[in-house]
Motif scaffolding. Structure first.
Motif, mmCIF file in Angstrom:
data_model
loop_
_atom_site.group_PDB
_atom_site.id
_atom_site.type_symbol
_atom_site.label_atom_id
_atom_site.label_comp_id
_atom_site.label_asym_id
_atom_site.label_seq_id
_atom_site.Cartn_x
_atom_site.Cartn_y
_atom_site.Cartn_z
ATOM 1 N N PRO A 1 0.830 -1.220 0.000
ATOM 2 C CA PRO A 1 0.000 0.000 0.000
ATOM 3 C C PRO A 1 0.860 1.264 0.000
ATOM 4 O O PRO A 1 1.985 1.272 0.504
ATOM 5 N N ALA A 2 0.322 2.310 -0.582
ATOM 6 C CA ALA A 2 1.086 3.558 -0.698
ATOM 7 C C ALA A 2 1.445 4.145 0.660
ATOM 8 O O ALA A 2 2.399 4.933 0.768
ATOM 9 N N THR A 3 0.706 3.766 1.695
ATOM 10 C CA THR A 3 1.000 4.278 3.037
ATOM 11 C C THR A 3 2.000 3.405 3.792
ATOM 12 O O THR A 3 2.401 3.763 4.907
ATOM 13 N N ALA A 4 2.415 2.275 3.213
ATOM 14 C CA ALA A 4 3.333 1.363 3.894
ATOM 15 C C ALA A 4 4.678 2.034 4.122
ATOM 16 O O ALA A 4 5.204 2.712 3.226
ATOM 17 N N ASP A 5 5.254 1.824 5.275
ATOM 18 C CA ASP A 5 6.527 2.461 5.612
ATOM 19 C C ASP A 5 7.683 1.580 5.127
ATOM 20 O O ASP A 5 8.449 1.009 5.912
ATOM 21 N N ARG A 6 7.781 1.449 3.812
ATOM 22 C CA ARG A 6 8.846 0.636 3.232
ATOM 23 C C ARG A 6 9.130 1.112 1.822
ATOM 24 O O ARG A 6 8.260 1.659 1.136
ATOM 25 N N LEU A 7 10.376 0.940 1.404
ATOM 26 C CA LEU A 7 10.758 1.202 0.031
ATOM 27 C C LEU A 7 10.364 0.014 -0.838
ATOM 28 O O LEU A 7 10.000 -1.048 -0.327
ATOM 29 N N TRP A 8 10.453 0.175 -2.131
ATOM 30 C CA TRP A 8 10.083 -0.912 -3.027
ATOM 31 C C TRP A 8 11.083 -0.960 -4.171
ATOM 32 O O TRP A 8 11.334 0.036 -4.840
ATOM 33 N N GLY A 9 11.690 -2.109 -4.368
ATOM 34 C CA GLY A 9 12.720 -2.246 -5.382
ATOM 35 C C GLY A 9 14.099 -2.090 -4.774
ATOM 36 O O GLY A 9 14.259 -1.763 -3.595
ATOM 37 N N HIS A 10 15.095 -2.344 -5.606
ATOM 38 C CA HIS A 10 16.484 -2.318 -5.139
ATOM 39 C C HIS A 10 17.007 -0.887 -5.237
ATOM 40 O O HIS A 10 17.773 -0.537 -6.127
ATOM 41 N N ALA A 11 16.589 -0.037 -4.344
ATOM 42 C CA ALA A 11 17.058 1.343 -4.309
ATOM 43 C C ALA A 11 18.209 1.438 -3.306
ATOM 44 O O ALA A 11 18.109 0.939 -2.195
ATOM 45 N N GLN A 12 19.296 2.089 -3.726
ATOM 46 C CA GLN A 12 20.431 2.195 -2.811
ATOM 47 C C GLN A 12 20.136 3.145 -1.652
ATOM 48 O O GLN A 12 20.754 3.055 -0.604
ATOM 49 N N VAL A 13 19.224 4.061 -1.854
ATOM 50 C CA VAL A 13 18.845 4.939 -0.758
ATOM 51 C C VAL A 13 17.996 4.138 0.239
ATOM 52 O O VAL A 13 17.227 3.263 -0.135
ATOM 53 N N LYS A 14 18.171 4.427 1.513
ATOM 54 C CA LYS A 14 17.487 3.680 2.561
ATOM 55 C C LYS A 14 16.574 4.606 3.361
ATOM 56 O O LYS A 14 16.732 5.832 3.349
ATOM 57 N N ARG A 15 15.654 3.997 4.075
ATOM 58 C CA ARG A 15 14.817 4.790 4.973
ATOM 59 C C ARG A 15 15.706 5.507 5.983
ATOM 60 O O ARG A 15 16.657 4.945 6.511
ATOM 61 N N GLY A 16 15.360 6.752 6.259
ATOM 62 C CA GLY A 16 16.165 7.549 7.161
ATOM 63 C C GLY A 16 17.332 8.252 6.499
ATOM 64 O O GLY A 16 18.019 9.050 7.131
ATOM 65 N N ASP A 17 17.575 7.963 5.227
ATOM 66 C CA ASP A 17 18.653 8.625 4.502
ATOM 67 C C ASP A 17 18.335 10.121 4.392
ATOM 68 O O ASP A 17 17.221 10.498 4.015
ATOM 69 N N PRO A 18 19.276 10.993 4.710
ATOM 70 C CA PRO A 18 19.000 12.441 4.622
ATOM 71 C C PRO A 18 18.643 12.897 3.225
ATOM 72 O O PRO A 18 18.004 13.940 3.067
ATOM 73 N N ARG A 19 19.008 12.130 2.203
ATOM 74 C CA ARG A 19 18.660 12.528 0.840
ATOM 75 C C ARG A 19 17.151 12.494 0.618
ATOM 76 O O ARG A 19 16.623 13.251 -0.187
ATOM 77 N N LEU A 20 16.460 11.631 1.316
ATOM 78 C CA LEU A 20 15.007 11.625 1.209
ATOM 79 C C LEU A 20 14.418 12.884 1.829
ATOM 80 O O LEU A 20 13.444 13.452 1.324
ATOM 81 N N THR A 21 15.006 13.326 2.944
ATOM 82 C CA THR A 21 14.542 14.568 3.558
ATOM 83 C C THR A 21 14.829 15.759 2.648
ATOM 84 O O THR A 21 14.018 16.678 2.529
ATOM 85 N N ILE A 22 15.983 15.733 1.978
ATOM 86 C CA ILE A 22 16.281 16.778 0.991
ATOM 87 C C ILE A 22 15.230 16.755 -0.117
ATOM 88 O O ILE A 22 14.732 17.793 -0.553
ATOM 89 N N GLY A 23 14.869 15.553 -0.556
ATOM 90 C CA GLY A 23 13.877 15.430 -1.620
ATOM 91 C C GLY A 23 12.511 15.957 -1.231
ATOM 92 O O GLY A 23 11.749 16.416 -2.092
ATOM 93 N N LEU A 24 12.175 15.896 0.056
ATOM 94 C CA LEU A 24 10.905 16.452 0.534
ATOM 95 C C LEU A 24 11.078 17.864 1.090
ATOM 96 O O LEU A 24 10.215 18.364 1.806
ATOM 97 N N ARG A 25 12.215 18.471 0.749
ATOM 98 C CA ARG A 25 12.469 19.879 1.110
ATOM 99 C C ARG A 25 12.378 20.105 2.622
ATOM 100 O O ARG A 25 11.732 21.040 3.096
ATOM 101 N N GLY A 26 13.038 19.188 3.349
ATOM 102 C CA GLY A 26 13.139 19.360 4.795
ATOM 103 C C GLY A 26 12.158 18.544 5.610
ATOM 104 O O GLY A 26 12.294 18.464 6.833
#
Length: 330
Positions: free
Chosen positions: A136-161
């Motif tokens: 589900p879109a609300t699931a707290d998990r990534l999907w696929g072999h993405a090198q970025v991980k949950r908690g990675d600061p790059r995700l926070t950058i992507g959501l503009r803080g």
């Protein structure tokens, strides 16, 4: 050698072949025999002996790839060196502001691979085969072999803080960060016309549902945000910017791939707060644009109102001597 000769003959005078690449991601490969075989079959052919020639993965900014000392000077006339640049998500070694640094002048190189991943959109994921269906879109998990991980600061950058929560946020953050990283890298390439002869996007589109989503366009034809970012950045004449001193100054450039200069232009800029569109700073400056080069136009000291704004939208418009718009970048 025999395979190289067959390749050269098959591509002889082919209108769609720009150059031949004869090896991939090697560091100790001696290309002299293959280059000799290709040029014996087609003396005017341009050869890239190795795609990804490098001493260390993604270190091209600090350490340009080595030359091929075994090649003769005559062979070098037909040889282009190449490197892969993994300083986006792959390498994770450089902040975004470093990715747009111009490369120092030197022998011309091509960039055979660069970039960052981005998850496919959720609608695209729902078109995957049954065994690859997303949670589900609300699931707290990534999907696929993405090198970025949950908690990675790059995700926070992507959501503009904002810290992401759930797959839909991860998709949004990863696509924004991919667009950011690719835009910064291509800016650096466009500002280095005396070093970077060309860059190859790896890769443009997924032919099939991919577990490792490096593409700019998903297999179902849906573009990711980076596609639109690079569509802007590959204009032949392009106004560009770089933030300097942690956002305290703004450097303005114009990259011109054409062999004709543009004297008497005017470069206008506008900086807006991204969250509500309030104009923070705007202005214009005269710009004489050189041919086949990246011309520095101005460096602007930014007031605290700009430096203290978390997310800023920069809009640039280049106008010719008659006032007509030549190109724009946002």
């Amino acid at each position: 050698g025999e395979l190289a000769v067959r390749l050269a003959r098959a591509c002889y005078n082919h209108p769609g072949v720009v150059l031949l690449t004869t090896g991939g991601i090697e560091t100790g490969f001696d290309p002299v025999d293959i280059v000799t075989a290709v040029l014996d079959a087609d003396p005017e052919r341009i050869v890239k002996p190795i795609s990804g020639n490098m001493r260390d993965w993604g270190s091209a900014y600090e350490c340009p790839p080595p030359d091929y000392p075994s090649l003769s000077r005559q062979q070098w006339d037909n040889v282009v060196n190449d490197f892969h640049c993994y300083n986006g998500w792959y390498r994770r070694g450089l902040p975004l502001s470093r990715l747009s640094e111009p490369c120092p002048p030197g022998r011309m190189l091509t960039v055979g691979e660069f970039g960052a991943e981005a998850l496919d959109g959720y609608a695209t994921m729902q078109r995957y085969p049954p065994l690859l269906q997303p949670p589900p879109a609300t699931a707290d998990r990534l999907w696929g072999h993405a090198q970025v991980k949950r908690g990675d600061p790059r995700l926070t950058i992507g959501l503009r803080g904002r810290r992401p929560h759930g797959l839909r946020d991860y998709i949004d953050a990863s696509q924004t960060y991919q667009a950011d990283a690719l835009a910064e890298q291509v800016t650096g390439f466009r500002l280095s016309p005396q070093r970077i002869a060309g860059h190859f996007v790896f890769h443009l589109i997924d032919a099939l549902p991919a577990e490792w989503q490096k593409s700019l366009v998903s297999f179902d034809g849906t573009p990711k945000r980076a596609f639109f970012a690079l569509a802007q950045l590959n204009q032949p004449v392009l106004p560009l910017f770089r933030f300097l001193d942690e956002g305290r100054r703004l450097a303005l450039w114009v990259a011109n791939d054409r062999n004709k200069g543009l004297p008497g232009c005017r470069l206008g800029w506008r900086l807006e707060a991204a969250d509500h569109g309030r104009v923070l700073l705007e202005g214009a400056v005269a710009a004489d644009v050189a041919p086949l080069d990246a011309t520095p136009i101005a460096t602007i000291d930014l007031p605290p109102a700009v430096h203290n704004t978390p997310t800023v939208t920069v809009s640039l418009v280049l106008r010719d001597a008659a006032g007509a718009a030549v190109s724009a970048y946002r």
